[in-house]
Design a protein around this motif. Structure first.
Motif, short mmCIF file in Angstrom:
data_model
loop_
_atom_site.label_atom_id
_atom_site.label_comp_id
_atom_site.label_asym_id
_atom_site.label_seq_id
_atom_site.Cartn_x
_atom_site.Cartn_y
_atom_site.Cartn_z
N GLY A 282 59.29 55.64 9.23
CA GLY A 282 60.17 54.77 9.98
C GLY A 282 61.62 55.17 9.66
O GLY A 282 61.99 56.33 9.77
N SER A 283 62.42 54.21 9.23
CA SER A 283 63.81 54.49 8.87
C SER A 283 63.97 54.74 7.36
O SER A 283 65.08 54.93 6.89
CB SER A 283 64.70 53.31 9.28
OG SER A 283 64.31 52.13 8.58
N GLN A 284 62.87 54.71 6.63
CA GLN A 284 62.94 54.82 5.17
C GLN A 284 62.54 56.22 4.71
O GLN A 284 61.59 56.81 5.21
CB GLN A 284 62.02 53.80 4.51
CG GLN A 284 62.33 52.36 4.92
CD GLN A 284 61.48 51.36 4.17
OE1 GLN A 284 61.52 51.30 2.93
NE2 GLN A 284 60.69 50.57 4.90
N GLY B 273 59.76 46.04 3.07
CA GLY B 273 59.17 45.40 4.24
C GLY B 273 59.48 43.92 4.24
O GLY B 273 60.18 43.42 3.35
N GLU B 274 58.98 43.22 5.24
CA GLU B 274 59.17 41.77 5.33
C GLU B 274 57.81 41.09 5.21
O GLU B 274 56.85 41.47 5.88
CB GLU B 274 59.82 41.41 6.66
CG GLU B 274 60.09 39.91 6.80
CD GLU B 274 60.87 39.58 8.06
OE1 GLU B 274 60.40 38.71 8.82
OE2 GLU B 274 61.93 40.19 8.29
N THR C 16 55.45 43.69 6.97
CA THR C 16 55.76 44.49 8.15
C THR C 16 56.93 45.41 7.86
O THR C 16 57.89 45.02 7.18
CB THR C 16 56.14 43.58 9.34
OG1 THR C 16 55.07 42.66 9.58
CG2 THR C 16 56.36 44.40 10.60
N THR C 17 56.83 46.65 8.34
CA THR C 17 57.94 47.60 8.22
C THR C 17 58.25 48.14 9.61
O THR C 17 57.54 47.85 10.58
CB THR C 17 57.58 48.77 7.28
OG1 THR C 17 56.67 49.63 7.99
CG2 THR C 17 56.94 48.29 5.99
N ASP C 18 59.29 48.97 9.70
CA ASP C 18 59.59 49.60 10.98
C ASP C 18 58.84 50.92 11.13
O ASP C 18 59.04 51.65 12.10
CB ASP C 18 61.10 49.81 11.17
CG ASP C 18 61.68 50.77 10.14
OD1 ASP C 18 60.94 51.19 9.21
OD2 ASP C 18 62.88 51.10 10.26
N ALA C 19 57.98 51.24 10.16
CA ALA C 19 57.14 52.42 10.28
C ALA C 19 55.93 52.08 11.14
O ALA C 19 55.46 50.94 11.14
CB ALA C 19 56.68 52.88 8.90
N ARG C 20 55.42 53.03 11.86
CA ARG C 20 54.23 52.78 12.70
C ARG C 20 52.98 53.01 11.88
O ARG C 20 52.78 54.07 11.32
CB ARG C 20 54.22 53.68 13.92
CG ARG C 20 53.06 53.36 14.88
CD ARG C 20 53.07 54.25 16.11
NE ARG C 20 52.01 53.85 17.04
CZ ARG C 20 50.75 54.25 16.96
NH1 ARG C 20 50.39 55.05 15.97
NH2 ARG C 20 49.85 53.85 17.84
N GLY D 27 52.89 48.76 12.22
CA GLY D 27 53.84 48.58 11.13
C GLY D 27 53.40 47.62 10.06
O GLY D 27 54.19 47.25 9.21
N ARG E 190 62.36 39.51 2.47
CA ARG E 190 62.22 40.94 2.23
C ARG E 190 61.48 41.17 0.92
O ARG E 190 61.59 40.41 -0.03
CB ARG E 190 63.59 41.62 2.15
CG ARG E 190 64.39 41.58 3.43
CD ARG E 190 63.78 42.46 4.51
NE ARG E 190 63.84 43.87 4.23
CZ ARG E 190 63.30 44.82 5.00
NH1 ARG E 190 62.62 44.47 6.09
NH2 ARG E 190 63.40 46.08 4.69
#
Length: 394
Positions: A257-259, A308-309, A325-329, A354, A371
């Motif tokens: 994702g963005s990480q 993640g959240e 949940t993360t922004d990674a798929r 995610g 978070r």
């Protein structure tokens, strides 16, 4: 005593469906081998071919040094234990266990001695004169095992023998079955769809999918070094987390994702195959217990941090499962391996979009919607080719 050997054993039904494809497997004398996989993967068919209940389309089955492809089931010197017990309701425990010996016209004194030995081994002495209707499920299953034990076969075949028991009794009976098998020292092929059962009982575990053997090794090796996405996702509960990632140039990082997760020099030097994936997509696997919880103000000790959240916290007493949940798929394991979700439902938890899960300390204070930070040890990460699903080996 004897070994069980399957040499390129294949089963094709008249309608053309291939249930088992060139299965190669050897169960050593005295070994407890567990054959595991989701429903419909061909494991029971393989067992039934060893027993002689199913005809073999191709390949050969050996028990000891004897090829038994064309040998009748009763002449294969094997004993089977089924999930439905198959006890005679009008007979006592003593009579059920000794019935097969009686049919063989074994002398009464010998039958009595073998039955007494079996009931003592199985802890059934106090119930020896009771009928099946007066026994619990676990006791009935032990009677079924006793009936197999007194025959003194060269090999045991067990087809999901614990599946009809409640959860608590299954745990107890796993230990009982393993203990008895080790004491008898007979080659045993045990079929189950329950990967926890497979991990806790087998000397080795063979994982099947769609009629094909995926990997066969000790439970710990299967868990730590799965050869492909299917094995990685099937072995372990909760299942391994799978995220789409991209290996950075020089193989010194992986983008999820963005990480960005940093991979130290010592790590990617030890995994030369990872260099060939530099700049390419991979599937990154993370076991739930390898996501070490970090406090919000707690500094990292040098390993990479993954955030993640929190969606949900499951408090299990001895531990907590944190769903986040993360922004990674998250990779859909069904899509990645060509299986349907239904085919993977037993023993596998597949999160999509995610979502991930972490196993953390029971006393950690966690609140949904906040978070969460995890510390990752790069040595505990698993990398799989994004196209083939095969593990990126060391």
């Amino acid at each position: 005593m004897a070994s069980i050997t399957l040499d390129k054993v294949t089963k094709v039904y008249p309608n053309g469906f291939e249930a088992v494809h060139e299965l190669e497997l050897e169960v050593a004398d005295g070994e407890f081998m567990v054959l595991v996989g989701p429903s419909g993967c061909g494991k029971t068919t393989a067992l039934r071919m060893v027993a002689g209940i199913e005809d073999i389309t191709g390949g050969s089955v050996c028990i000891g040094d004897r090829v038994v492809n064309d040998v009748a089931p009763k002449d294969r010197d094997i004993a089977m234990v089924f999930q439905n017990y198959a006890l005679y309701p009008h007979m006592t425990v003593r009579e059920n266990i000794g019935f097969a010996l009686k049919l063989r016209k074994v002398p009464k004194a010998e039958i009595k001695a073998k039955v007494v030995e079996a009931v003592e081994l199985l802890g059934l002495t106090a119930w020896i004169d009771r009928k099946p209707g007066q026994l619990s499920g676990g006791q009935r299953q032990r009677v079924a095992m006793g009936r197999a034990i007194v025959r003194e076969p060269s090999a045991f075949l067990m087809d999901e023998p614990l599946s009809n028991l409640d959860a608590k009794l299954r745990v107890q009976m796993r230990a009982e079955v393993a203990r008895i098998q080790r004491r008898l020292g007979v080659a045993t092929l045990y079929v189950t769809h329950d990967q926890v059962e497979a991990m806790t009982m087998g000397d080795r575990v063979a994982v099947m999918r769609a009629g094909v053997l995926q990997q066969c090794d000790s439970p710990q090796v299967l868990y730590d070094k799965p050869k492909n996405l299917f094995v990685a996702g099937f072995m372990g509960s909760p299942a391994m987390n799978f995220f789409e990632g991209t290996i950075g140039e020089g193989a010194n990082s992986v983008l999820i994702g963005s990480q960005t997760i940093q991979l130290p020099e010592a790590f990617h030097s030890a995994k030369p195959a990872l260099r060939a994936h530099a700049g390419r997509p991979v599937t990154l696997g993370i076991r739930p217990e390898d996501l070490a919880l970090l406090g919000t103000a707690e500094p990292s000790t040098g390993s990479s941090v993954f955030e993640g959240e929190i969606d949900l916290v499951e408090a299990l007493g001895s531990e907590q499962l944190v769903h986040f949940t993360t922004d990674a798929r998250q990779v859909d394991l069904g899509e990645a391996t060509g299986d349907t979700a239904a085919g993977l439902s037993e023993g596998t938890l597949v999160a999509i979009g995610g979502e991930g899960v972490a196993r953390v300390d029971a006393r950690a204070t966690l609140v949904g919607g906040t978070r969460v930070r995890f510390e990752l040890d790069p040595e505990r990460l698993h990398f799989f080719d994004a196209v083939s699903g095969q593990a990126v080996a060391d």
